[in-house]
Structures are given as C-alpha cells and as structure tokens.
Design a protein around this motif. Structure first.
Motif, PDB file in Angstrom:
ATOM      1  N   ARG A  29      41.481 -47.824   3.467  1.00  0.00           N
ATOM      2  CA  ARG A  29      40.504 -46.723   3.448  1.00  0.00           C
ATOM      3  C   ARG A  29      40.852 -45.746   4.569  1.00  0.00           C
ATOM      4  O   ARG A  29      41.115 -46.156   5.707  1.00  0.00           O
ATOM      5  CB  ARG A  29      39.088 -47.270   3.604  1.00  0.00           C
ATOM      6  N   ALA A  30      40.839 -44.450   4.223  1.00  0.00           N
ATOM      7  CA  ALA A  30      41.280 -43.432   5.184  1.00  0.00           C
ATOM      8  C   ALA A  30      40.487 -43.504   6.488  1.00  0.00           C
ATOM      9  O   ALA A  30      41.049 -43.343   7.579  1.00  0.00           O
ATOM     10  CB  ALA A  30      41.173 -42.051   4.564  1.00  0.00           C
ATOM     11  N   ALA A  35      40.434 -44.719  12.250  1.00  0.00           N
ATOM     12  CA  ALA A  35      39.771 -45.429  13.359  1.00  0.00           C
ATOM     13  C   ALA A  35      40.762 -46.321  14.102  1.00  0.00           C
ATOM     14  O   ALA A  35      40.630 -46.535  15.311  1.00  0.00           O
ATOM     15  CB  ALA A  35      38.603 -46.249  12.831  1.00  0.00           C
ATOM     16  N   ALA A  36      41.765 -46.826  13.379  1.00  0.00           N
ATOM     17  CA  ALA A  36      42.747 -47.719  14.008  1.00  0.00           C
ATOM     18  C   ALA A  36      43.918 -46.953  14.619  1.00  0.00           C
ATOM     19  O   ALA A  36      44.744 -47.538  15.328  1.00  0.00           O
ATOM     20  CB  ALA A  36      43.271 -48.717  12.974  1.00  0.00           C
ATOM     21  N   GLY A  37      43.985 -45.629  14.347  1.00  0.00           N
ATOM     22  CA  GLY A  37      45.119 -44.823  14.818  1.00  0.00           C
ATOM     23  C   GLY A  37      45.124 -44.693  16.329  1.00  0.00           C
ATOM     24  O   GLY A  37      44.081 -44.735  16.981  1.00  0.00           O
ATOM     25  N   ALA A  67      32.378 -40.526   4.093  1.00  0.00           N
ATOM     26  CA  ALA A  67      33.093 -40.120   2.879  1.00  0.00           C
ATOM     27  C   ALA A  67      34.563 -40.536   2.942  1.00  0.00           C
ATOM     28  O   ALA A  67      35.183 -40.817   1.912  1.00  0.00           O
ATOM     29  CB  ALA A  67      32.968 -38.607   2.693  1.00  0.00           C
ATOM     30  N   LEU A  68      35.120 -40.591   4.163  1.00  0.00           N
ATOM     31  CA  LEU A  68      36.531 -40.997   4.317  1.00  0.00           C
ATOM     32  C   LEU A  68      36.732 -42.481   3.992  1.00  0.00           C
ATOM     33  O   LEU A  68      37.856 -42.951   3.881  1.00  0.00           O
ATOM     34  CB  LEU A  68      37.026 -40.674   5.730  1.00  0.00           C
ATOM     35  N   LEU A  69      35.608 -43.200   3.849  1.00  0.00           N
ATOM     36  CA  LEU A  69      35.715 -44.594   3.383  1.00  0.00           C
ATOM     37  C   LEU A  69      36.039 -44.654   1.888  1.00  0.00           C
ATOM     38  O   LEU A  69      36.474 -45.680   1.382  1.00  0.00           O
ATOM     39  CB  LEU A  69      34.394 -45.337   3.635  1.00  0.00           C
ATOM     40  N   GLY A 289      34.596 -32.249   2.243  1.00  0.00           N
ATOM     41  CA  GLY A 289      35.071 -32.113   3.623  1.00  0.00           C
ATOM     42  C   GLY A 289      36.129 -33.156   3.944  1.00  0.00           C
ATOM     43  O   GLY A 289      37.157 -32.856   4.559  1.00  0.00           O
ATOM     44  N   ALA A 290      35.870 -34.392   3.502  1.00  0.00           N
ATOM     45  CA  ALA A 290      36.830 -35.469   3.757  1.00  0.00           C
ATOM     46  C   ALA A 290      38.160 -35.187   3.063  1.00  0.00           C
ATOM     47  O   ALA A 290      39.238 -35.440   3.617  1.00  0.00           O
ATOM     48  CB  ALA A 290      36.247 -36.798   3.269  1.00  0.00           C
TER      49      ALA A 290
END
Ligand code: MN
Length: 303
Positions: A29-30, A35-37, A67-69, A289-290
């Motif tokens: 998931r984006a 978040a991990a970047g 929404a990025l999920l 937006g995402a």
C-alpha cells in the motif's frame, strides 16, 4: 516540528478506512511504503486552514494518507511509483507560526517535495520555502481561480498569487491552467492580465499539450513549483472542494496533466490543496489528491 502520522488515520476526517484491510505482501500500500521510506522525495502535511469559505482543510493531510492506503505502486507500462525513493515527513503543527521556515526545515535535503495542504495559502509559504531566486522560478497553478484577491484583509487562500508577486515573483513566471469563467471577477481577471500572468482557460486547456504550453510560457525559468488546487476538477468529481464548480477537468485529465508536467526536470516542488474532507463524498476527492501524489512520484522516477 513535524510528527509522523500514524496509519490508518483518525476518524476526524469523516471517512473511515476499511477495518480489516486485506494484507498481501506483493500488493504494497502506497501509504505504508511512504511511511517506511527513509529518504528521497518528501511528503509533508501542511494543515493550514485560513480559507475565506469556512471549512476544515487542515484535515486533508490525514484524509489523503488514508486514501493512499487504497493505492499500490505499479505503473501502467512498467515500473513503480517508488522507483525514486520517497518518505512521509509527517505533518507540521497546525499552530505553526512561520510556515515557510517550517516547510523549509522539514523538507531539508529532500530530492523533491510534495506538500499536502491545507488550503491554497500553502502555495505562498511553499514557494517561499524553496528559497529559490524568484526571478528564475516558475509557478504553474492547476486551479479554477486566479487567487489574486486583495491583500487588504489578511493573507488567506484567495490571494497567494498576489502576495508572491509582491514578494518579487514576476507575473510572466506564473502560468495558470484551468481558469474558469464566473469563478473569478472581471476586476481580478483584468489585473492578472495586466501584470503579465499567463492564463490558459479550461476550454483552451483541453485542446493544449503540456509540453507546448510550458515551452510557450515558461521557457525562461530554471525551476518550477506546481500548485495543484483540486478545485480545477469538476465539482461532481471533486465534492470535497468548496471552490469547485461545474465544468472542470475530469480526474483522468488532471492525472494526465500532473503526470506530464512532473516529467519536466525543473518541477521540484508540488502542492495539493483545497480538500475539505468533511465535504467529501465516498473519499472521491481524497483519492484524487492521493492519485496526484503518486502520478508526481511516478513521473519523477521516470525522468
Ligand atoms: Mn486556488
């Protein structure tokens, strides 16, 4: 100070993430990838909420992360939106006093910046945070409005372009795409043309190619800041934008424009503004937006 936002986000934004999201290690998931970047391009929430139409644009960073999920990384034709590294730098505090300094500080060292507004006032602080010579900087707005209202009252989401010109940005360095009739007054439209701002109305935009428009208007600048006001999209497809009116772009057209504009090597900063999640329907505008975040990252990876 920035703090990393937890995922999934609070219910404050009015749109609930699914409770039991399916897990598939091969469908990242984006939001989780960001978040991990650890480095590369920065995504930063800027919860500015000083709109002339009262609302809750400060809730938009959380809604766009939610929404990025719903998106992964794969690009049609091959590759990943994350072929260029990217990371979530969290949100600025909503009581921030010096927004430009805070943005500059939070994105220091980033190889590209995507700001999640907030209202369109974010553009004023985002442009100043670049610290780039304004006479050599281009500003492209995808927006139904000129955002050139008077500064007599206060700085708000209706006047960032006027204050940037006052700060030294030449009118001819500004390119406004998707301007709509009756969403602006004749008075401000006349002023905008007098100061040399390049305007491409929505009808003309639909018949133009991004590369050709950039060449015609912004060949003389060294770097470009892209402001995506989601109200450039038709209100039926961007219900979360108080300023959206009938007759705007479709989501597919916006994604295509963002994708092609972000391929230009000079585009180093992007903001996505004017989403009020409390007005949104079925996450339509938050998802839009995402998708702009991911189109930008995918193009930055390809160039
Ligand atoms: Mn705007």
């Amino acid at each position: 100070m920035t703090k990393r936002a937890a995922l999934p986000q609070s219910t404050e934004s009015g749109s609930q993430p699914p409770n039991n999201m399916h897990h598939d290690a091969q469908w990242p998931r984006a939001a989780h990838t960001l978040a991990a970047g650890k480095g590369g391009a920065a995504l930063l929430g800027v919860p500015l909420n000083r709109s002339i139409s009262p609302g809750r644009c400060d809730l938009a960073p959380a809604a766009i992360r939610e929404a990025l999920l719903m998106f992964s990384d794969g690009v049609v034709g091959g590759g990943s939106a994350f072929d260029l590294e990217a990371y979530d730098a969290g949100d600025l505090d909503r009581n921030t006093e010096d927004w430009s300094e805070a943005i500059a500080e939070a994105t220091k060292g980033a190889r590209g910046t995507i700001l999640l507004g907030g209202d369109n006032g974010v553009t004023r602080y985002g442009v100043l945070a670049t610290k780039f010579d304004l006479t050599r900087l281009g500003l492209v707005t995808l927006d139904a409005h000129h955002d050139f209202r008077t500064l007599a009252d206060a700085e708000h989401n209706g006047n960032p372009i006027r204050s940037l010109l006052q700060a030294g940005l030449p009118g001819e360095n500004v390119l406004q795409l998707g301007i709509q009739s009756f969403a602006n007054s004749e008075h401000y439209a006349t002023e905008v043309s007098e100061v040399g701002i390049n305007v491409v109305g929505i009808d003309q935009l639909l018949m133009s190619s991004p590369a050709e428009v950039l060449k015609r208007s912004l060949d003389h600048v060294d770097a470009i800041y892209l402001d995506i006001d989601l109200d450039v999209v038709d209100r039926a497809m961007a219900p979360g934008c108080p300023g959206a009116r009938p007759g705007g772009l479709t989501p597919a057209q916006l994604r295509a424009w963002v994708s092609v504009l972000a391929l230009d090597r000079r585009v180093r900063w992007v903001d996505i503004v004017e989403l009020d999640p409390q007005r949104d329907v079925n996450q339509q505008t938050a998802l839009l937006g995402a998708s702009c975040v991911l189109e930008t990252l995918a193009s930055w990876a390809r160039r």
